[in-house]
Design an enzyme around this catalytic site. Structure first.
Site, PDB file in Angstrom:
ATOM      1  N   ASP A  51       0.844  -1.195   0.000  1.00  0.00           N
ATOM      2  CA  ASP A  51       0.000   0.000   0.000  1.00  0.00           C
ATOM      3  C   ASP A  51       0.878   1.244   0.000  1.00  0.00           C
ATOM      4  O   ASP A  51       1.636   1.482   0.950  1.00  0.00           O
ATOM      5  CB  ASP A  51      -0.902  -0.012   1.239  1.00  0.00           C
ATOM      6  CG  ASP A  51      -2.033   0.992   1.158  1.00  0.00           C
ATOM      7  OD1 ASP A  51      -1.985   1.885   0.291  1.00  0.00           O
ATOM      8  OD2 ASP A  51      -2.980   0.896   1.959  1.00  0.00           O
ATOM      9  N   ASP A  52       0.822   2.025  -1.080  1.00  0.00           N
ATOM     10  CA  ASP A  52       1.582   3.270  -1.220  1.00  0.00           C
ATOM     11  C   ASP A  52       3.083   3.045  -1.366  1.00  0.00           C
ATOM     12  O   ASP A  52       3.877   3.968  -1.120  1.00  0.00           O
ATOM     13  CB  ASP A  52       1.338   4.224  -0.034  1.00  0.00           C
ATOM     14  CG  ASP A  52      -0.050   4.846  -0.064  1.00  0.00           C
ATOM     15  OD1 ASP A  52      -0.865   4.468  -0.921  1.00  0.00           O
ATOM     16  OD2 ASP A  52      -0.329   5.709   0.793  1.00  0.00           O
ATOM     17  N   CYS A  91      -6.168   4.262  -3.632  1.00  0.00           N
ATOM     18  CA  CYS A  91      -6.452   2.912  -3.130  1.00  0.00           C
ATOM     19  C   CYS A  91      -7.684   2.233  -3.723  1.00  0.00           C
ATOM     20  O   CYS A  91      -7.572   1.184  -4.359  1.00  0.00           O
ATOM     21  CB  CYS A  91      -6.595   2.962  -1.615  1.00  0.00           C
ATOM     22  SG  CYS A  91      -5.120   3.508  -0.739  1.00  0.00           S
ATOM     23  N   ARG A  95      -7.620  -0.993  -6.334  1.00  0.00           N
ATOM     24  CA  ARG A  95      -7.974  -2.339  -5.876  1.00  0.00           C
ATOM     25  C   ARG A  95      -9.154  -2.898  -6.664  1.00  0.00           C
ATOM     26  O   ARG A  95      -9.224  -4.106  -6.918  1.00  0.00           O
ATOM     27  CB  ARG A  95      -8.260  -2.302  -4.373  1.00  0.00           C
ATOM     28  CG  ARG A  95      -7.006  -2.062  -3.572  1.00  0.00           C
ATOM     29  CD  ARG A  95      -7.246  -1.498  -2.181  1.00  0.00           C
ATOM     30  NE  ARG A  95      -5.986  -0.956  -1.687  1.00  0.00           N
ATOM     31  CZ  ARG A  95      -5.046  -1.664  -1.081  1.00  0.00           C
ATOM     32  NH1 ARG A  95      -5.234  -2.954  -0.857  1.00  0.00           N
ATOM     33  NH2 ARG A  95      -3.924  -1.108  -0.689  1.00  0.00           N
ATOM     34  N   LYS A 148      -5.842  -5.531   3.749  1.00  0.00           N
ATOM     35  CA  LYS A 148      -6.693  -4.370   3.480  1.00  0.00           C
ATOM     36  C   LYS A 148      -7.577  -4.615   2.262  1.00  0.00           C
ATOM     37  O   LYS A 148      -7.086  -4.915   1.177  1.00  0.00           O
ATOM     38  CB  LYS A 148      -5.803  -3.140   3.257  1.00  0.00           C
ATOM     39  CG  LYS A 148      -6.562  -1.902   2.801  1.00  0.00           C
ATOM     40  CD  LYS A 148      -5.606  -0.753   2.560  1.00  0.00           C
ATOM     41  CE  LYS A 148      -6.314   0.423   1.899  1.00  0.00           C
ATOM     42  NZ  LYS A 148      -5.413   1.568   1.682  1.00  0.00           N
ATOM     43  N   HIS A 150     -10.796  -2.403   1.280  1.00  0.00           N
ATOM     44  CA  HIS A 150     -11.080  -1.047   0.800  1.00  0.00           C
ATOM     45  C   HIS A 150     -12.009  -0.989  -0.414  1.00  0.00           C
ATOM     46  O   HIS A 150     -11.900  -0.098  -1.253  1.00  0.00           O
ATOM     47  CB  HIS A 150      -9.791  -0.282   0.506  1.00  0.00           C
ATOM     48  CG  HIS A 150      -9.909   1.176   0.872  1.00  0.00           C
ATOM     49  ND1 HIS A 150      -8.860   2.055   0.816  1.00  0.00           N
ATOM     50  CD2 HIS A 150     -10.980   1.911   1.293  1.00  0.00           C
ATOM     51  CE1 HIS A 150      -9.248   3.259   1.194  1.00  0.00           C
ATOM     52  NE2 HIS A 150     -10.541   3.197   1.487  1.00  0.00           N
ATOM     53  N   SER A 173      -8.457   1.844   4.942  1.00  0.00           N
ATOM     54  CA  SER A 173      -7.075   2.264   5.217  1.00  0.00           C
ATOM     55  C   SER A 173      -6.797   2.368   6.711  1.00  0.00           C
ATOM     56  O   SER A 173      -7.700   2.637   7.519  1.00  0.00           O
ATOM     57  CB  SER A 173      -6.792   3.619   4.548  1.00  0.00           C
ATOM     58  OG  SER A 173      -6.784   3.491   3.150  1.00  0.00           O
ATOM     59  N   HIS A 254       1.534   2.559   3.813  1.00  0.00           N
ATOM     60  CA  HIS A 254       0.601   3.677   3.951  1.00  0.00           C
ATOM     61  C   HIS A 254       0.758   4.270   5.351  1.00  0.00           C
ATOM     62  O   HIS A 254       0.864   3.533   6.329  1.00  0.00           O
ATOM     63  CB  HIS A 254      -0.824   3.142   3.748  1.00  0.00           C
ATOM     64  CG  HIS A 254      -1.894   4.173   3.655  1.00  0.00           C
ATOM     65  ND1 HIS A 254      -2.242   4.991   4.711  1.00  0.00           N
ATOM     66  CD2 HIS A 254      -2.737   4.510   2.640  1.00  0.00           C
ATOM     67  CE1 HIS A 254      -3.239   5.774   4.338  1.00  0.00           C
ATOM     68  NE2 HIS A 254      -3.557   5.514   3.080  1.00  0.00           N
ATOM     69  N   ASP A 306      -0.429  -0.822  -4.770  1.00  0.00           N
ATOM     70  CA  ASP A 306      -1.691  -0.261  -5.286  1.00  0.00           C
ATOM     71  C   ASP A 306      -1.519   1.075  -5.992  1.00  0.00           C
ATOM     72  O   ASP A 306      -2.321   1.442  -6.847  1.00  0.00           O
ATOM     73  CB  ASP A 306      -2.728  -0.131  -4.161  1.00  0.00           C
ATOM     74  CG  ASP A 306      -2.326   0.850  -3.069  1.00  0.00           C
ATOM     75  OD1 ASP A 306      -1.123   1.196  -2.968  1.00  0.00           O
ATOM     76  OD2 ASP A 306      -3.211   1.266  -2.295  1.00  0.00           O
ATOM     77  N   ASN A 307      -0.494   1.829  -5.649  1.00  0.00           N
ATOM     78  CA  ASN A 307      -0.231   3.122  -6.299  1.00  0.00           C
ATOM     79  C   ASN A 307       1.124   3.624  -5.836  1.00  0.00           C
ATOM     80  O   ASN A 307       1.788   2.985  -5.023  1.00  0.00           O
ATOM     81  CB  ASN A 307      -1.324   4.150  -5.994  1.00  0.00           C
ATOM     82  CG  ASN A 307      -1.679   4.264  -4.528  1.00  0.00           C
ATOM     83  OD1 ASN A 307      -2.791   3.904  -4.124  1.00  0.00           O
ATOM     84  ND2 ASN A 307      -0.763   4.741  -3.706  1.00  0.00           N
ATOM     85  N   LYS A 327       1.552   9.238  -5.677  1.00  0.00           N
ATOM     86  CA  LYS A 327       0.148   8.916  -5.418  1.00  0.00           C
ATOM     87  C   LYS A 327      -0.759  10.106  -5.726  1.00  0.00           C
ATOM     88  O   LYS A 327      -0.423  11.253  -5.437  1.00  0.00           O
ATOM     89  CB  LYS A 327      -0.010   8.516  -3.950  1.00  0.00           C
ATOM     90  CG  LYS A 327      -1.430   8.223  -3.515  1.00  0.00           C
ATOM     91  CD  LYS A 327      -1.474   7.791  -2.053  1.00  0.00           C
ATOM     92  CE  LYS A 327      -2.903   7.496  -1.602  1.00  0.00           C
ATOM     93  NZ  LYS A 327      -2.954   6.967  -0.215  1.00  0.00           N
TER      94      LYS A 327
END
Length: 484
Positions: A51-52, A91, A95, A148, A150, A173, A254, A306-307, A327
């Site tokens: 994540d991130d 996010c 996803r 996660k 989301h 998140s 994240h 994810d990004n 992001k």
């Protein structure tokens, strides 16, 4: 008389041979045997989603002080993709793209008003969407998710309602359900810029679910990465007879950043590096398990994120390396991610410079499992088997960069045109471009040198692709904006 008997024997042999051939030939689809000997048949699949995490945050992708030996091993023994993209730069829509194989603008899982789902969101992933878990489950796979989600926190939107047999993790998140009652992202940044490392788990009333039941609240986030790995390892052991699909979606790096005592202070990159190195350790634990159980030869492990990095969080955020921005943007740093594929039994070591996306995983593994791609909707994934398991080039030649419901940029081959640009979460940087900005992404991955005036023919070529893309684009209703 002897000739007659010989003829009868020959006729019987030919009939038997014909029947045997027909039986074997027509049994192939039902036995699940691929007609291409290079392609795996119903391999186990593990997708590990950070994540991130930025493009430049792994040592195998150029970070000088974050040590990621297990991911580096995956990259050296498997395939390291240098042009691997996600479906969005934030996010929830990212996803959604991974799960459905579709651009999130098609199903309403993106918005111009709200970036992601929140704890007070009314909606979630629609029931009519088909997920990769549902695809594989229909082919006899056991399906488990850890981490996660989301894509909606209400029961009808949780993983167990969308193809997963089992789920353990947080529904959104790790910075949500803030006990300080922050009302906007601007207020969040204003209060906590450069102090994310001072946060405590108790400041975030985030729940951990098992299935649909809350088993811990607030989540003890210091041990979250460790427990995610333990849960994934346990689940894989329990389903080792296969085939199985495990989706491990880490909540970190994240912000706010949390790490277990074992990894605190061990990285030269500070707390952010500690977090990434703990995730890498977890990857190593899964690899050890697969090898110990003899599963590594029939399992494909994919690692990506994810990004891009959340640059607005300062030192607590990651790095996109030589890529521009992060992001929230449609610059390369927002949507190009590490992409590593590892499977000693199927995937030979190779550096892949062709394009791929997380949406392509839907098509690739559906086809390997023998499940038809949904024909009643527009799909955006492409089967990557030719490059994963053979010597072919990647079949993908286009990437569409959406922010909310708007098409900001398009890449066709080496060239990328920007119609709209914005730097992450900085509204004062929003700009529309006519003519579009044009970059040769292969020669200029940092997007520094605008070629629009020099090569207008490339813009025209991209505009033809956009025209065709728009001809079958039906945008879904905004499902993220309804809150409260």
């Amino acid at each position: 008389m002897k000739n007659s008997n010989k003829n009868k024997s020959l006729k019987s042999f030919l009939n038997l041979t014909t029947v045997t051939f027909v039986m074997v030939f027509f049994s192939i689809p039902y036995l699940g045997i691929s007609q291409d000997p290079q392609l795996p048949v119903k391999p186990n699949v593990i997708i590990i989603f950070a994540d991130d995490l930025g493009y430049g945050d792994l040592s195998s992708y150029g970070h000088p002080t974050i040590n990621t030996p297990n991911l580096d091993r995956m990259a050296s023994e498997g395939q390291k993709w240098t042009n691997f993209y996600v479906g969005a730069s934030v996010c929830t829509p990212s996803r959604a793209a991974l799960m459905t194989g579709r651009l999130p603008v098609r199903n309403g899982l993106t918005s111009s008003e709200v970036g992601v789902f929140f704890p007070d969101s009314h909606n979630g992933i629609p029931a009519e969407e088909v997920t990769i878990a549902e695809q594989l489950k229909s082919a006899g796979y056991a399906t488990g998710m850890v981490g996660k989600w989301h894509l909606g926190h209400k029961e009808e939107y949780l993983p167990t309602s969308h193809g997963f047999d089992d789920y353990y993790g947080i529904p959104y998140s790790n910075d949500m359900d803030h006990t300080g009652k922050i009302n906007s992202i601007e207020e969040y940044f204003g209060r906590y810029t450069d102090t994310y490392e001072e946060r405590t788990p108790e400041e975030f009333n985030v729940p951990i679910l098992r299935g649909t039941e809350v088993v811990e609240r607030p989540a003890k986030q210091n041990t979250l990465t460790k427990r995610y790995t333990e849960e994934a390892v346990k689940w894989i052991k329990n389903h080792k007879e296969g085939p199985f699909f495990m989706y491990l979606a880490h909540s970190l790096p994240h912000v706010p950043l949390f790490v277990s005592d074992e990894f605190r202070g061990t990285s030269k990159r500070g707390l952010y590096g500690d977090v990434v190195e703990e995730i890498d350790h977890g990857v190593g634990e899964i690899m050890k398990l697969l090898e110990a159980e003899g599963l590594d030869k029939n399992t494909i492990v994919i690692f990506t994120s994810d990004n891009g990095p959340w640059l607005s969080t300062g030192i607590s955020g990651g790095s996109a390396g030589l890529l521009h921005e992060g992001k929230g943007s449609t610059w390369e740093g927002g949507m190009r991610e590490p992409g590593i594929f590892w499977s000693p039994g199927y995937i030979k070591p190779k550096l892949v410079t062709g394009m791929g996306t997380t949406m392509d995983l839907f098509n690739t593994f559906s086809n390997l499992a023998g499940v038809a791609i949904p024909a009643d909707r527009e799909m955006d994934g492409i089967d990557l088997s030719p490059v994963l398991f053979g010597n072919g080039d990647s079949p993908r030649n286009e990437v569409f960069y959406y922010k909310g419901p708007e098409l900001y940029a398009v890449r066709v081959g080496a060239y990328k045109a920007h119609f709209i640009t914005q730097d992450g979460y900085k509204p004062n940087t929003l700009a529309k471009h006519d003519p579009p900005l044009l970059f040769n992404i292969e020669q200029d991955p940092s997007e520094k040198y605008d070629l629009a005036k020099k090569q207008p023919e490339e813009i025209e070529r991209i505009m033809q692709v956009v025209k065709e893309h728009n001809s079958n684009m039906i945008k879904g209703p905004d499902l993220l904006k309804d809150r409260g």
